[in-house]
Motif scaffolding. Structure first.
Motif, PDB file in Angstrom:
ATOM      1  N   CYS A 103      24.016-120.754 -86.453  1.00  0.00           N
ATOM      2  CA  CYS A 103      22.548-120.991 -86.374  1.00  0.00           C
ATOM      3  C   CYS A 103      21.813-119.732 -86.596  1.00  0.00           C
ATOM      4  O   CYS A 103      20.622-119.773 -87.214  1.00  0.00           O
ATOM      5  CB  CYS A 103      22.329-121.398 -84.832  1.00  0.00           C
ATOM      6  N   ALA A 104      22.462-118.424 -86.716  1.00  0.00           N
ATOM      7  CA  ALA A 104      21.811-117.040 -86.745  1.00  0.00           C
ATOM      8  C   ALA A 104      21.639-117.294 -88.543  1.00  0.00           C
ATOM      9  O   ALA A 104      20.675-116.815 -88.944  1.00  0.00           O
ATOM     10  CB  ALA A 104      22.732-116.057 -86.283  1.00  0.00           C
ATOM     11  N   ASN A 105      22.679-117.719 -89.164  1.00  0.00           N
ATOM     12  CA  ASN A 105      22.628-117.865 -90.307  1.00  0.00           C
ATOM     13  C   ASN A 105      21.478-118.615 -90.904  1.00  0.00           C
ATOM     14  O   ASN A 105      20.632-118.607 -91.986  1.00  0.00           O
ATOM     15  CB  ASN A 105      23.894-118.332 -90.971  1.00  0.00           C
ATOM     16  N   PHE A 163      22.189-131.062 -82.385  1.00  0.00           N
ATOM     17  CA  PHE A 163      21.009-130.868 -83.052  1.00  0.00           C
ATOM     18  C   PHE A 163      19.987-130.340 -82.468  1.00  0.00           C
ATOM     19  O   PHE A 163      18.953-129.616 -82.620  1.00  0.00           O
ATOM     20  CB  PHE A 163      20.648-132.241 -83.752  1.00  0.00           C
ATOM     21  N   ARG A 164      19.720-130.842 -80.990  1.00  0.00           N
ATOM     22  CA  ARG A 164      18.418-130.545 -80.210  1.00  0.00           C
ATOM     23  C   ARG A 164      18.668-129.080 -79.762  1.00  0.00           C
ATOM     24  O   ARG A 164      17.610-128.606 -79.507  1.00  0.00           O
ATOM     25  CB  ARG A 164      18.281-131.461 -79.029  1.00  0.00           C
ATOM     26  N   GLN A 165      20.035-128.700 -79.255  1.00  0.00           N
ATOM     27  CA  GLN A 165      20.006-127.724 -78.411  1.00  0.00           C
ATOM     28  C   GLN A 165      20.299-126.495 -79.325  1.00  0.00           C
ATOM     29  O   GLN A 165      19.963-125.374 -78.905  1.00  0.00           O
ATOM     30  CB  GLN A 165      21.351-127.718 -77.645  1.00  0.00           C
ATOM     31  N   TYR A 166      20.845-126.596 -80.444  1.00  0.00           N
ATOM     32  CA  TYR A 166      21.060-125.284 -81.527  1.00  0.00           C
ATOM     33  C   TYR A 166      20.484-125.491 -82.636  1.00  0.00           C
ATOM     34  O   TYR A 166      19.871-124.370 -83.327  1.00  0.00           O
ATOM     35  CB  TYR A 166      22.534-125.267 -81.513  1.00  0.00           C
ATOM     36  N   ILE A 167      20.364-126.347 -83.267  1.00  0.00           N
ATOM     37  CA  ILE A 167      20.039-126.570 -84.860  1.00  0.00           C
ATOM     38  C   ILE A 167      18.684-126.455 -84.789  1.00  0.00           C
ATOM     39  O   ILE A 167      17.970-125.677 -85.488  1.00  0.00           O
ATOM     40  CB  ILE A 167      20.457-127.986 -85.595  1.00  0.00           C
ATOM     41  N   ALA A 168      17.736-127.458 -84.046  1.00  0.00           N
ATOM     42  CA  ALA A 168      16.310-127.493 -84.245  1.00  0.00           C
ATOM     43  C   ALA A 168      15.789-126.016 -83.958  1.00  0.00           C
ATOM     44  O   ALA A 168      14.952-125.752 -84.663  1.00  0.00           O
ATOM     45  CB  ALA A 168      15.999-128.406 -83.342  1.00  0.00           C
ATOM     46  N   PRO A 169      16.115-125.641 -82.738  1.00  0.00           N
ATOM     47  CA  PRO A 169      15.435-124.223 -82.346  1.00  0.00           C
ATOM     48  C   PRO A 169      15.702-123.034 -83.304  1.00  0.00           C
ATOM     49  O   PRO A 169      15.010-122.164 -83.545  1.00  0.00           O
ATOM     50  CB  PRO A 169      16.509-123.935 -81.033  1.00  0.00           C
ATOM     51  N   ALA A 170      17.080-123.047 -83.959  1.00  0.00           N
ATOM     52  CA  ALA A 170      17.163-122.121 -84.964  1.00  0.00           C
ATOM     53  C   ALA A 170      16.265-122.008 -86.081  1.00  0.00           C
ATOM     54  O   ALA A 170      15.764-121.029 -86.604  1.00  0.00           O
ATOM     55  CB  ALA A 170      18.547-122.107 -85.503  1.00  0.00           C
ATOM     56  N   LEU A 171      15.657-123.219 -86.406  1.00  0.00           N
ATOM     57  CA  LEU A 171      14.518-123.340 -87.358  1.00  0.00           C
ATOM     58  C   LEU A 171      13.135-123.829 -86.821  1.00  0.00           C
ATOM     59  O   LEU A 171      12.323-124.055 -87.757  1.00  0.00           O
ATOM     60  CB  LEU A 171      14.979-124.208 -88.486  1.00  0.00           C
ATOM     61  N   ASP A 172      12.924-123.661 -85.389  1.00  0.00           N
ATOM     62  CA  ASP A 172      11.685-124.330 -85.174  1.00  0.00           C
ATOM     63  C   ASP A 172      11.420-125.775 -85.395  1.00  0.00           C
ATOM     64  O   ASP A 172      10.151-126.057 -85.623  1.00  0.00           O
ATOM     65  CB  ASP A 172      10.643-123.343 -85.453  1.00  0.00           C
ATOM     66  N   ILE A 173      12.328-126.540 -85.596  1.00  0.00           N
ATOM     67  CA  ILE A 173      12.227-128.021 -85.951  1.00  0.00           C
ATOM     68  C   ILE A 173      11.610-128.760 -84.875  1.00  0.00           C
ATOM     69  O   ILE A 173      12.050-128.614 -83.841  1.00  0.00           O
ATOM     70  CB  ILE A 173      13.374-128.602 -86.573  1.00  0.00           C
ATOM     71  N   ASN A 174      10.437-129.433 -85.354  1.00  0.00           N
ATOM     72  CA  ASN A 174       9.897-130.364 -84.301  1.00  0.00           C
ATOM     73  C   ASN A 174       9.705-131.828 -84.803  1.00  0.00           C
ATOM     74  O   ASN A 174       9.069-132.525 -83.874  1.00  0.00           O
ATOM     75  CB  ASN A 174       8.629-129.763 -83.616  1.00  0.00           C
ATOM     76  N   ASN A 215      13.971-127.566 -70.545  1.00  0.00           N
ATOM     77  CA  ASN A 215      12.857-126.630 -71.143  1.00  0.00           C
ATOM     78  C   ASN A 215      13.362-126.656 -72.774  1.00  0.00           C
ATOM     79  O   ASN A 215      12.625-126.085 -73.585  1.00  0.00           O
ATOM     80  CB  ASN A 215      12.818-125.351 -70.902  1.00  0.00           C
ATOM     81  N   LEU A 216      14.202-127.562 -73.185  1.00  0.00           N
ATOM     82  CA  LEU A 216      14.144-127.912 -74.810  1.00  0.00           C
ATOM     83  C   LEU A 216      13.146-128.473 -75.122  1.00  0.00           C
ATOM     84  O   LEU A 216      12.296-129.327 -74.735  1.00  0.00           O
ATOM     85  CB  LEU A 216      15.428-128.649 -75.244  1.00  0.00           C
ATOM     86  N   PRO A 217      12.611-127.901 -76.607  1.00  0.00           N
ATOM     87  CA  PRO A 217      11.542-128.379 -77.004  1.00  0.00           C
ATOM     88  C   PRO A 217      11.539-129.662 -77.587  1.00  0.00           C
ATOM     89  O   PRO A 217      12.940-130.133 -77.927  1.00  0.00           O
ATOM     90  CB  PRO A 217      11.124-127.443 -78.215  1.00  0.00           C
ATOM     91  N   ILE A 218      10.678-130.727 -77.660  1.00  0.00           N
ATOM     92  CA  ILE A 218      10.769-132.080 -77.983  1.00  0.00           C
ATOM     93  C   ILE A 218      10.915-132.148 -79.601  1.00  0.00           C
ATOM     94  O   ILE A 218      10.142-131.273 -80.014  1.00  0.00           O
ATOM     95  CB  ILE A 218       9.660-132.783 -77.551  1.00  0.00           C
ATOM     96  N   ILE A 219      11.589-133.093 -80.254  1.00  0.00           N
ATOM     97  CA  ILE A 219      11.825-133.584 -81.571  1.00  0.00           C
ATOM     98  C   ILE A 219      10.914-134.902 -81.937  1.00  0.00           C
ATOM     99  O   ILE A 219      11.516-135.746 -80.939  1.00  0.00           O
ATOM    100  CB  ILE A 219      13.097-133.184 -81.898  1.00  0.00           C
ATOM    101  N   LYS A 220      10.133-134.849 -82.313  1.00  0.00           N
ATOM    102  CA  LYS A 220       9.432-136.275 -82.627  1.00  0.00           C
ATOM    103  C   LYS A 220      10.384-136.856 -83.757  1.00  0.00           C
ATOM    104  O   LYS A 220      10.497-136.136 -84.889  1.00  0.00           O
ATOM    105  CB  LYS A 220       8.095-135.973 -82.927  1.00  0.00           C
ATOM    106  N   VAL A 221      10.656-138.265 -83.310  1.00  0.00           N
ATOM    107  CA  VAL A 221      11.606-138.994 -84.491  1.00  0.00           C
ATOM    108  C   VAL A 221      10.510-139.806 -85.178  1.00  0.00           C
ATOM    109  O   VAL A 221       9.667-140.779 -84.621  1.00  0.00           O
ATOM    110  CB  VAL A 221      12.523-139.691 -83.957  1.00  0.00           C
TER     111      VAL A 221
END
Lengths: 95, 343
Positions: free
Chosen positions: B134-136, B244-255, B285-291
């Motif tokens: 994720c840092a990458n 995806f929700r816990q690690y990948i999305a936050p790494a790139l601010d994906i919503n 407190n994980l940000p929501i991702i709209k599908v």
């Protein structure tokens, strides 16, 4: 000295440690220990001593320590380094 | 107590029933996707403990005889497993286990990545953590209000894929595409990546990433790559989505995450439904991702454009005309491949 391949040495049994060495672009040492609070610094110092003696500046070392003595750390680390390189060993430096 | 260590291969048909019997007592069944079973036996040939390792570095079927539990056997067992894994070239190690057993594996140098259904956990080697991947990823972070994502296989890249990307990219400030990294039969990972890159040449707000081990891989979603549905699919679906929700999305601010509607595949359909549920529910407190579900592109005969249809036609006729199914960039790429005879 250049680290060419991965090497895995040791066990997870009490009094021993498992050391995993990988080639890397920088110097990275990760230490997991049952006695981290008391000895993590000592482990780190011994590792650095050996790396400096063998002139290794680019390596990833992952140590999972189960309470090994310093002599065990040295033996395991040197064995791992030996397996991880294909260069001619300067035995005087190693021992 | 002397312990004899055996390395059982899948071809050892004689031994497997004995293992099956041993595992049954612990509510486990042999998962036949393994490269080696490491077995500890005593001098009377009784099984004391066992663990299996799969080709993709998943440790499973770990069981230790009741009266030996608490003796540190797991440490010896896992040391063997780690050594064997290293020998067969597994770069990373993962364990699926019950939450209650996680603490034991933590002593062996593993850490929990995600929990599914409050009981099923995926663990990995402490020092090869998902955080590094994720840092990458974060190096490619872009700013904006709508940062979208698509996960795709593109086996091969069709007009359907291109349409989904075009729809998503037009709705977002930036779009991140994750490509499944697992090598599959028809097109190599490199082929698929190249076709996607070529097909995205005209989009200027898209980044293409390899999914690595954490986005629908043989580690996070082993049953995805099996032809038949499996009872445990729903566990793996949850594991993959939570990663995806816990690690990948936050790494790139994906919503936002975009998917095509799935009329044919039951597994994909279940996956999409679960995604819609899991990405918006309240969770630490994980940000929501709209599908966002985009209706699949159809060709002029009103049939959904699918990669499997393209593969089917290529299988029948290696010189088939695919211009109604794939973009010109894919045709060009296929032409450059020796195994097809497109003109």
């Amino acid at each position: 000295m250049e680290i060419k391949q991965e090497a895995l040495v040791g066990t997870l049994e009490s009094g021993d440690m498992l050391i995993h060495i990988l080639p890397a672009n920088e110097l990275k040492i990760t230490i997991e220990s049952e006695v981290a609070k008391q000895f993590a610094q000592d482990i780190h110092d011994t590792v650095m001593q050996i790396l400096n003696k063998l002139n290794i500046s680019k390596i990833a070392i992952n140590i999972n320590d189960k309470g090994a003595l310093d002599c065990v750390l040295q033996a395991r680390l040197k064995a791992a380094i030996l397996r991880a390189t294909d260069e001619q060993i300067d035995w005087e430096k190693l021992l | 107590m002397p312990i004899n260590i055996l390395n059982i291969l899948p071809t050892n048909q004689k031994y497997l029933p004995k293992l099956e019997l041993f595992l049954q007592a612990y509510d486990l069944a042999i998962d036949y996707d393994f490269v080696q079973f490491i077995v500890f036996e005593d001098d009377e040939l009784n099984i004391l403990a066992c663990a299996a390792i799969s080709a993709h570095g998943i440790i499973k079927c770990v069981a230790i005889k009741d009266d030996l539990q608490g003796d540190g056997i797991l440490l010896s067992l896992l040391t063997e497993v780690i050594k064997v894994a290293n020998e067969i070239g597994c770069k990373k190690l993962f364990i699926y286990t019950k939450l209650a057993n996680a603490i034991l594996f933590e002593h062996c140098g593993f850490t929990i990545i995600v929990t599914a259904k409050n009981n099923f956990v995926l663990m990995e080697n402490k020092y090869q953590p998902i955080q590094a991947y994720c840092a990458n990823l974060s190096l490619s972070k872009k700013s904006g209000n709508k940062i979208g994502s698509i996960v795709m296989n593109a086996n091969p890249f069709t007009l359907g894929h291109q349409y989904l990307i075009q729809q998503a990219a037009s709705q977002c400030d930036w779009l991140h595409i994750f490509v499944l990294k697992e090598e599959q039969a028809s097109f190599s990972t490199e082929d698929r990546m190249q076709m996607i890159i070529a097909g995205c040449a005209n989009f200027n707000n898209v980044t293409i990433h390899s999914g690595g081990d954490y986005v629908i891989s043989r580690t996070t979603f082993p049953t995805y790559f099996l032809k038949k549905a499996s009872l445990v699919d729903e566990y793996y679906i949850e594991i993959d989505l939570m990663i995806f929700r816990q690690y990948i999305a936050p790494a790139l601010d994906i919503n936002y995450r975009f998917v095509g509607t799935e009329p044919n595949c039951q597994l994909t359909n279940n996956y999409n439904k679960k995604m819609q549920q899991l990405f918006v529910e309240d969770n630490a407190n994980l940000p929501i991702i709209k599908v966002v579900e985009i209706p699949r592109l159809k060709n002029k005969d009103n049939l959904v454009i699918s990669a499997s249809e393209v593969r089917r036609r290529l299988h029948i006729d290696k010189a088939v005309d695919l211009t109604t199914l794939v973009p010109a960039t894919t045709v060009a790429y296929l032409k450059s491949m020796d195994k097809f005879n497109l003109s």
